[in-house]
Design an enzyme around this catalytic site. Structure first.
Site, PDB file in Angstrom:
ATOM      1  N   LYS A   1       0.843  -1.199   0.000  1.00  0.00           N
ATOM      2  CA  LYS A   1       0.000   0.000   0.000  1.00  0.00           C
ATOM      3  C   LYS A   1       0.877   1.248   0.000  1.00  0.00           C
ATOM      4  O   LYS A   1       1.884   1.314   0.720  1.00  0.00           O
ATOM      5  CB  LYS A   1      -0.904  -0.016   1.235  1.00  0.00           C
ATOM      6  CG  LYS A   1      -1.939   1.097   1.286  1.00  0.00           C
ATOM      7  CD  LYS A   1      -2.831   0.965   2.518  1.00  0.00           C
ATOM      8  CE  LYS A   1      -3.913   2.023   2.578  1.00  0.00           C
ATOM      9  NZ  LYS A   1      -4.769   1.890   3.769  1.00  0.00           N
TER      10      LYS A   1
ATOM     11  N   SER B   1      -9.730   1.686   2.929  1.00  0.00           N
ATOM     12  CA  SER B   1      -8.900   2.478   2.042  1.00  0.00           C
ATOM     13  C   SER B   1      -7.843   1.667   1.306  1.00  0.00           C
ATOM     14  O   SER B   1      -7.248   2.170   0.357  1.00  0.00           O
ATOM     15  CB  SER B   1      -8.212   3.595   2.834  1.00  0.00           C
ATOM     16  OG  SER B   1      -7.346   3.042   3.820  1.00  0.00           O
TER      17      SER B   1
ATOM     18  N   SER C   1      -9.781  -0.578   7.174  1.00  0.00           N
ATOM     19  CA  SER C   1      -9.253  -0.487   5.811  1.00  0.00           C
ATOM     20  C   SER C   1      -8.518  -1.697   5.281  1.00  0.00           C
ATOM     21  O   SER C   1      -8.199  -1.737   4.095  1.00  0.00           O
ATOM     22  CB  SER C   1      -8.351   0.731   5.684  1.00  0.00           C
ATOM     23  OG  SER C   1      -9.147   1.875   5.536  1.00  0.00           O
TER      24      SER C   1
HETATM   25  N1  GLN Z   1     -13.122   4.186   6.451  1.00  0.00           N
HETATM   26  C1  GLN Z   1     -12.452   4.636   7.639  1.00  0.00           C
HETATM   27  C2  GLN Z   1     -12.041   6.074   7.471  1.00  0.00           C
HETATM   28  O1  GLN Z   1     -12.315   6.626   6.480  1.00  0.00           O
HETATM   29  C3  GLN Z   1     -11.282   3.766   7.962  1.00  0.00           C
HETATM   30  C4  GLN Z   1     -10.098   4.035   7.112  1.00  0.00           C
HETATM   31  C5  GLN Z   1      -8.934   3.219   7.488  1.00  0.00           C
HETATM   32  O2  GLN Z   1      -9.045   2.205   8.176  1.00  0.00           O
HETATM   33  N2  GLN Z   1      -7.779   3.683   7.082  1.00  0.00           N
HETATM   34  O3  GLN Z   1     -11.450   6.669   8.312  1.00  0.00           O
END
Ligand code: GLN
Length: 485
Positions: A79, A154, A178
């Site tokens: 990532k 994400s 995410s």
């Molecule tokens: N969807 C969550 C957010 O937008 C979690 C994102 C993540 O785990 N990086 O913060």
């Protein structure tokens, strides 16, 4: 077998060790697959083909002279929020375009030391803020099961790459879901380790008290192999725990007899997609038939996870993102005075979701509001953590859905941030509590889209949830299905 990208990491390693395939052949197979499918999927921000082939050659040479490192010759996607020496690291943001770190994240460095071949940097929501990967400043990643749909976020690039066989495994990061949510949407296995199990050094910070680096792969065993290499104390991260790392491979065997599996009533509610709920219930029945004891439990503060997370995560983000001012990090847009320069740089460098989080977080931390928002959220976070501690007095693992529904359509939520935040309801509690949580495939909805099962464990009991997951996986066929593409 003709196409080597069908091999799991375990099977690929067996063939590499037997010298029936080479790391160059395996890497080449993944690079060809990337070349063929990347126009359709857009899983990668950067593909490091040349470097990957060079590393693969080196891996083959090392193996020829007896080297047996655990991931020697295994091609993976990383990532783009993880620092990689000499390879641009953008976090999906224009503000970091052109940033080339001079060091690698500990997790990446440990994988490379174990012989992993990096194929490239995976697409993501800008600074890991989002649930669909649509917040990337560069491209939208498409779900390999239905390219009109999001891969989740994400870490959507990582999940899509693994599902589309454009990588054998991947690293994602999970602040509030995410790793788990995209794993569920793309039908792969994803693990968010306990907070403190894997060093965060070199992971570009979003919510520092929540951020975790987690492995993604097509089988539970493969996820265990990746975790094995990157877990453990790191003096460079003061929140990494100095605890023994179990043998996760050995832990996979033993079955689920004697295991008590808790089913939290707060996760089986109206509004959850019916087939998804039915698939998760069927998985729980499967655990029962495998010999586990099923216990209904309650996690009474579950409802507060969403508001608590969306105060704490933006608050921490607003502090962490202060460094992208065009002076310390990022390109500077010069204007007449300091404020204009600052506003132009940050105004053009950040996308709308990142700006929203910075504003929310700054507000929540401001004098006069701190106690009412941030302070209160921290108190409620403790209650959420205590819910899990209480539950784990009577059960060993908690089984639940990962998301309220399967992969949604690209564009469906983009103008409705609250709806997007709601997609995280079932992953946020484990993040706030810092406990490990794994997502694995457990079914398909009426459109053929993958459904994920979430298994949550006590802090630092990754071995237990991996065993439960592996036992379930081996008794079903869900993990063998691949998108048609
Ligand atoms: N969807 C969550 C957010 O937008 C979690 C994102 C993540 O785990 N990086 O913060």
């Amino acid at each position: 077998m003709t196409d080597l990208t069908h091999l799991s990491i375990a099977d690929a390693l067996a063939k590499l060790r037997a010298k029936s395939i080479s790391a160059v052949e395996l890497t080449q197979a993944y690079l060809s697959r990337i070349e063929q499918l990347e126009p359709k999927i857009s899983a990668y921000i950067t593909v490091t083909a040349e470097r990957a082939l060079k590393d693969a050659e080196a891996a083959d040479q090392a193996r020829a002279s007896g080297d047996e490192r655990p991931l020697l010759g295994v091609p993976m996607a990383i990532k783009d929020v993880l620092s990689t020496t000499g390879v641009e690291t953008t976090c999906g943001s224009k503000i970091l375009r052109g940033y080339v770190p001079v060091y690698s994240a500990t997790a990446v460095q440990r994988l490379e030391a174990a012989g992993m071949i990096m194929l490239g940097k995976a697409n993501m929501d800008e600074f890991a803020m989002g649930s669909s990967t649509e917040n990337s400043a560069f491209q939208i990643t498409h779900n390999p099961w239905d390219t009109d749909r999001v891969p989740g976020g994400s870490s959507g690039g990582s999940a899509a790459a693994v599902a589309a066989r454009m990588a054998a495994g991947a690293l994602g990061t999970d602040t509030g879901g995410s790793v788990r949510a995209p794993a569920a949407f793309c039908g792969v296995v994803g693990l968010k380790p306990s907070y403190g199990r894997v060093s965060r050094y070199g992971l570009v910070a979003f919510g520092s008290s929540l951020d975790c680096i987690g492995p993604m792969a097509r089988t539970v065993e493969d996820v265990a192999s990746i975790l094995q290499v990157m877990a453990g104390y790191d003096p460079l991260d003061s929140t990494s725990m100095n605890l023994d790392v179990p043998d996760y491979h050995a832990a996979l065997e033993g079955g689920v007899k004697e295991l008590r599996i808790g089913v939290p009533r707060e996760y089986f509610i109206d509004g959850v997609q019916p087939e998804l709920q039915a698939a998760v219930q069927a998985a729980i029945q499967q655990f029962k038939s495998l010999g586990a004891e099923i216990v209904e439990i309650t996690l009474p503060h579950t409802d507060y996870s969403l508001p608590v997370y969306y105060i704490i995560a933006p608050a921490e983000a607003s502090a962490n993102l202060a460094r992208y001012d065009g002076i310390r990090f990022g390109p500077k847009i010069d204007k007449n005075d300091m404020w204009e320069t600052y506003k132009a740089t940050r105004g053009q460098g950040f996308g709308p979701e990142v700006k929203r989080r910075i504003m929310l977080g700054t507000y929540a931390l401001s004098a006069g509001y701190y106690d009412a928002y941030y302070g209160k959220a921290q108190q409620v976070r403790t209650l959420i953590k205590q819910d899990f501690e209480n539950a784990f007095e009577t059960v060993d693992v908690i089984a639940a859905p990962v998301t309220p529904r399967t992969a949604f359509k690209i564009g469906e939520n983009v103008n409705d941030p609250l709806q997007m935040y709601l997609e995280d309801v079932f992953t946020l509690p484990a993040s706030l509590a810092g406990v490990p949580s794994l997502s694995l495939p457990c079914g398909r909805d009426q459109n053929g889209l993958p459904i994920g099962l979430q298994l949550i464990g006590r802090a630092f009991s990754e071995d237990v949830i991996l065993r439960a997951a592996h036992t379930y996986e081996q008794s079903t066929e869900w993990h063998t299905a691949l998108p048609a593409l």
